[in-house]
Design a protein around this motif. Structure first.
Motif, PDB file in Angstrom:
ATOM      1  N   SER A  84     -43.988   5.289  -4.526  1.00  0.00           N
ATOM      2  CA  SER A  84     -43.788   5.524  -3.146  1.00  0.00           C
ATOM      3  C   SER A  84     -42.808   5.690  -2.710  1.00  0.00           C
ATOM      4  CB  SER A  84     -44.484   4.263  -2.505  1.00  0.00           C
ATOM      5  OG  SER A  84     -43.615   3.187  -2.477  1.00  0.00           O
TER       6      SER A  84
ATOM      7  N   VAL B 269     -41.204   4.244  -0.414  1.00  0.00           N
ATOM      8  CA  VAL B 269     -40.674   3.071   0.040  1.00  0.00           C
ATOM      9  C   VAL B 269     -40.081   2.353  -1.292  1.00  0.00           C
ATOM     10  CG1 VAL B 269     -41.137   0.604   0.612  1.00  0.00           C
ATOM     11  CG2 VAL B 269     -42.424   2.309   1.736  1.00  0.00           C
TER      12      VAL B 269
ATOM     13  N   ALA C 244     -37.009   4.435  -2.112  1.00  0.00           N
ATOM     14  CA  ALA C 244     -35.820   4.063  -1.111  1.00  0.00           C
ATOM     15  C   ALA C 244     -35.276   2.577  -1.451  1.00  0.00           C
ATOM     16  CB  ALA C 244     -36.197   4.015   0.223  1.00  0.00           C
TER      17      ALA C 244
ATOM     18  N   PHE D 221     -41.107  13.508   5.581  1.00  0.00           N
ATOM     19  CA  PHE D 221     -40.998  12.392   6.925  1.00  0.00           C
ATOM     20  C   PHE D 221     -40.462  10.985   6.198  1.00  0.00           C
ATOM     21  CE2 PHE D 221     -42.249   8.970   9.459  1.00  0.00           C
ATOM     22  CZ  PHE D 221     -41.629   9.434  10.722  1.00  0.00           C
ATOM     23  N   GLU D 222     -41.271  10.376   5.100  1.00  0.00           N
ATOM     24  CA  GLU D 222     -41.202   8.898   4.821  1.00  0.00           C
ATOM     25  C   GLU D 222     -39.756   9.003   4.306  1.00  0.00           C
ATOM     26  OE1 GLU D 222     -44.300   7.655   2.257  1.00  0.00           O
ATOM     27  OE2 GLU D 222     -45.867   7.918   3.849  1.00  0.00           O
TER      28      GLU D 222
ATOM     29  N   TYR E 140     -37.210   8.824   7.131  1.00  0.00           N
ATOM     30  CA  TYR E 140     -37.567   7.827   7.967  1.00  0.00           C
ATOM     31  C   TYR E 140     -36.972   6.472   7.420  1.00  0.00           C
ATOM     32  CZ  TYR E 140     -40.355   4.127  10.538  1.00  0.00           C
ATOM     33  OH  TYR E 140     -40.795   3.079  11.110  1.00  0.00           O
ATOM     34  N   LEU E 141     -37.088   6.295   5.936  1.00  0.00           N
ATOM     35  CA  LEU E 141     -36.748   5.022   5.115  1.00  0.00           C
ATOM     36  C   LEU E 141     -35.251   5.121   5.039  1.00  0.00           C
ATOM     37  CD1 LEU E 141     -39.795   5.041   2.849  1.00  0.00           C
ATOM     38  CD2 LEU E 141     -39.198   3.210   4.329  1.00  0.00           C
TER      39      LEU E 141
ATOM     40  N   ASP F 185     -39.403  16.302  12.076  1.00  0.00           N
ATOM     41  CA  ASP F 185     -40.546  15.296  12.123  1.00  0.00           C
ATOM     42  C   ASP F 185     -39.919  13.656  12.660  1.00  0.00           C
ATOM     43  OD1 ASP F 185     -42.235  16.831  10.828  1.00  0.00           O
ATOM     44  OD2 ASP F 185     -41.147  16.622   9.013  1.00  0.00           O
TER      45      ASP F 185
ATOM     46  N   VAL G 287     -40.174  14.044  16.404  1.00  0.00           N
ATOM     47  CA  VAL G 287     -41.587  13.923  17.047  1.00  0.00           C
ATOM     48  C   VAL G 287     -42.109  12.510  17.112  1.00  0.00           C
ATOM     49  CG1 VAL G 287     -43.845  14.821  16.409  1.00  0.00           C
ATOM     50  CG2 VAL G 287     -42.166  16.243  16.184  1.00  0.00           C
ATOM     51  N   TYR G 288     -41.803  11.994  15.710  1.00  0.00           N
ATOM     52  CA  TYR G 288     -42.149  10.637  15.840  1.00  0.00           C
ATOM     53  C   TYR G 288     -41.772   9.769  16.799  1.00  0.00           C
ATOM     54  CZ  TYR G 288     -42.666   5.801  14.027  1.00  0.00           C
ATOM     55  OH  TYR G 288     -43.050   4.527  14.065  1.00  0.00           O
TER      56      TYR G 288
ATOM     57  N   GLY H 232     -42.760  11.258  20.622  1.00  0.00           N
ATOM     58  CA  GLY H 232     -44.619  11.231  20.542  1.00  0.00           C
ATOM     59  C   GLY H 232     -44.962   9.894  20.675  1.00  0.00           C
ATOM     60  N   ILE H 233     -44.795   9.130  19.381  1.00  0.00           N
ATOM     61  CA  ILE H 233     -45.353   7.893  19.317  1.00  0.00           C
ATOM     62  C   ILE H 233     -44.703   6.697  19.853  1.00  0.00           C
ATOM     63  CG2 ILE H 233     -46.473   6.504  17.518  1.00  0.00           C
ATOM     64  CD1 ILE H 233     -47.533   8.943  17.089  1.00  0.00           C
TER      65      ILE H 233
END
Lengths: 321, 292
Positions: free
Chosen positions: A141, A143, A146, A255-256, A259-260, A274, A277-278, A281-282
């Motif tokens: 992954s 995760v 990273a 994205f991941e 993000y990480l 991305d 947007v996160y 948006g979120i």
């Protein structure tokens, strides 16, 4: 069944239509079990792929959850104008394109090179072992990737910095350094995916007729020349197709991964469409605005695929479709 | 066959380069593996461990007695088993129906599925859909939106098309129904392909991270990757760093050995299944895409 359709074609259009419907109806009844088997998949695509495509319309509305999708008012291109006049736009475009161009330049050729090398490895067990090793990171992954990156590169405990210090060099700040962030992402992608990328090329190489190598050898071609004149042309079409798909993803950055790896010190070079947007948006619940940003990204992606595909066909290649 | 010196040099260079690449890619695994088995005391004292003096299970024991970690592993295990089974069934069912040339509307359905691989509606519309369906904080939010994929359906359809039609006809004459044929003949014949896609689905479910960030707030439903992120990456920020602190605080071992043990545990299942399925995946996937 074909015969029946042909006969119908000669009949009057009215009866033609009716009996065609009848044929279709009969097919539906005959294959009802097949439709039943396929129904979960069809439902999935309907609900989770086509409803969101319809939902994209909120990019042109002022969507508020209380009012609902249908009743929210139309605002045309307002959200798009707002995004394009936002100074974040240029920054996001720069980061996204920079990361993708680095990937195209450094990452993209590697699986090709690796598969050529693997193909030339004459000891089967070495080839197999290396393949198993280089495929493996693909299954980890982001995760974990990273996490390993942090453990290897952190200034305090990272083994790389410990080695640098032991050798008498100054420690290097890999993780919170704007100037190496893009390269760091590229190296992560290379470690994770370069090996896996060889699967498709190796499959294409196995379809080469061994007689072609024979012929090349008789003509006096050494191993390098065989590679250049036989193996490489054999996988050219796959290379072109993957290149087209890659260009189609020019606006996407995993994205991941970002993000990480993102932190306060590098957010200027790390923010991509991305992550934006996160955030908007979120986290800030600006649904319509973020949908507009995402839609812009998707449309550019589709246009890029269509253009590169056209170009590939113009130069006599197969293309994706 | 007579081999020239340049040929032999070429072979040697290729092998040497490949071995070097393999070692470079393997090193991070090796380092994580070794440190995870190093005693915390030794790690603190030496700072740089390439081979521990003594192998210990200290870090593993602490992690495996931690409730948060165990619960999260359970969630991920459920996703990887139930999710994979459902995904395989849905994908194979759809792909099989679409592989039958007599199916009415086959072309239209295929085009509709291909469209979904080309156009991506982005992040927000699917998020709002999941919210409307009241799936937030439900384990199904991590399964249903990713139940199948257009690419996999198309690849698997190619695989089913490579099974000769005569088999189906023979079964029909023997009185088998469409569902019977699918279940008792086609699926057993497709085991290599199912194994390959099963591995891909299982890994994807096991690695679920971002959707859990989006859809899951309940601590009990956190999958492993979320807990891993809190342990491995987020320990600088105050809120989620508390998990790492809580772990290392009560047990007095450097978080680095703990982190490496956590990485080992979370990749363990993949490392175990991988060699069993590896021989299938290239074959299972390629049949449909390149030659089909």
């Amino acid at each position: 069944m074909d015969l029946q359709v042909q006969q119908n074609r000669t009949a009057a259009p009215h009866t033609n239509q009716r009996s065609r419907l009848k044929t279709i109806g009969r097919g539906l009844i005959r294959d009802r079990a097949l439709y039943l088997i396929a129904s979960p998949m069809l439902l999935y695509f309907l609900i989770f792929k086509y409803v969101p495509m319809w939902g994209v319309l909120i990019a042109f509305k002022n969507y508020t959850p209380f009012v609902g999708f249908m009743k929210s008012e139309w605002v045309g291109l307002e959200h798009f104008y707002r995004f394009f006049s936002n100074e974040a736009f240029i920054l996001l475009l720069r980061n996204t394109l920079a990361i993708n161009f680095l990937n195209l330049a450094l990452f993209f050729p590697l699986p090709i090179l690796l598969s050529l090398m693997l193909n030339e490895a004459r000891r089967e067990w070495i080839k197999r072992t290396i393949q198993s090793i280089i495929y493996l990171p693909h299954f980890l992954s982001w995760v974990v990737i990273a996490g390993i990156t942090y453990l290897l590169l952190s200034t305090s405990d990272g083994i790389i910095n410990k080695l640098l210090a032991a050798a008498g060099f100054a420690k290097f700040d890999f993780l919170t350094n704007e100037s190496v962030f893009w390269l760091l992402l590229t190296f992560q992608s290379i470690w994770k995916e370069a090996g896996w990328g060889t699967v498709i090329f190796l499959a294409a190489i196995t379809s080469v007729d061994p007689q072609q190598y024979e012929a090349a050898r008789i003509d006096g071609a050494g191993r390098l020349r065989q590679m250049w004149h036989v193996t490489l042309p054999a996988i050219r079409n796959v290379i072109i197709i993957l290149l087209i798909l890659r260009v189609g993803h020019m606006m996407d950055v995993g994205f991941e991964q970002v993000y990480l790896m993102m932190n306060g010190a590098v957010s200027n070079v790390a923010d991509v469409f991305d992550t934006y947007v996160y955030r908007s948006g979120i986290q800030q619940a600006q649904f319509s605005y973020s949908t507009a940003v995402g839609l812009f990204k998707s449309i550019v992606g589709v246009i890029l695929v269509v253009i590169t595909n056209r170009l590939a066909k113009k130069f006599g290649e197969d293309g994706v479709y | 066959m007579i081999r020239s010196t340049t040929d032999r040099l070429f072979d040697g260079a290729i092998i040497a380069a490949l071995v070097l690449i393999g070692l470079l890619m393997l090193f991070p695994f090796y380092y994580v593996f070794v440190v995870s088995f190093t005693s915390p005391v030794e790690y603190l004292r030496k700072g740089l461990v390439l081979l521990p003096e003594q192998w210990t299970l200290t870090s593993y024991r602490y992690l495996l007695s931690n409730n948060v970690f165990i619960k999260a592993t359970g969630v991920s295990a459920f996703l990887a088993t139930a999710g994979t089974a459902l995904s395989l069934l849905v994908t194979a069912g759809g792909a099989y129906a679409l592989s039958r040339k007599r199916l009415q509307g086959r072309r239209t359905l295929l085009i509709l599925i291909l469209m979904t691989t080309l156009f991506n509606p982005g992040l927000i519309p699917p998020y709002l859909l999941v919210r409307e369906l009241h799936l937030i904080n439900s384990i199904w939010a991590l399964i249903l939106p990713v139940l199948t994929s257009g690419w996999y359906v198309i690849l698997m359809k190619g695989f089913f098309e490579s099974i000769p039609d005569e088999l189906e006809e023979a079964a029909k004459i023997d009185g088998a129904s469409d569902i019977g044929i699918f279940w008792r003949i086609i699926l057993p014949l497709s085991l290599p392909s199912l194994a390959a896609f099963g591995l891909f689905y299982a890994v994807a479910y096991w690695n679920t991270f971002f959707f859990a960030v989006l859809y899951i707030n309940k601590p009990d439903l956190r999958p492993l990757q979320i807990v891993l992120q809190q342990l491995l990456i987020d320990n600088s920020s105050s809120s989620s760093g508390e998990f790492a602190n809580q772990l290392s605080g009560e047990i007095q071992i450097p978080t680095d050995t703990l982190k490496m043990a956590a990485i080992m545990i979370s990749t363990g299942p993949i490392l175990l299944v991988y060699p069993l399925l590896q021989k299938h995946f290239a074959k299972g996937v390629m049949v449909g895409s390149i030659k089909g």
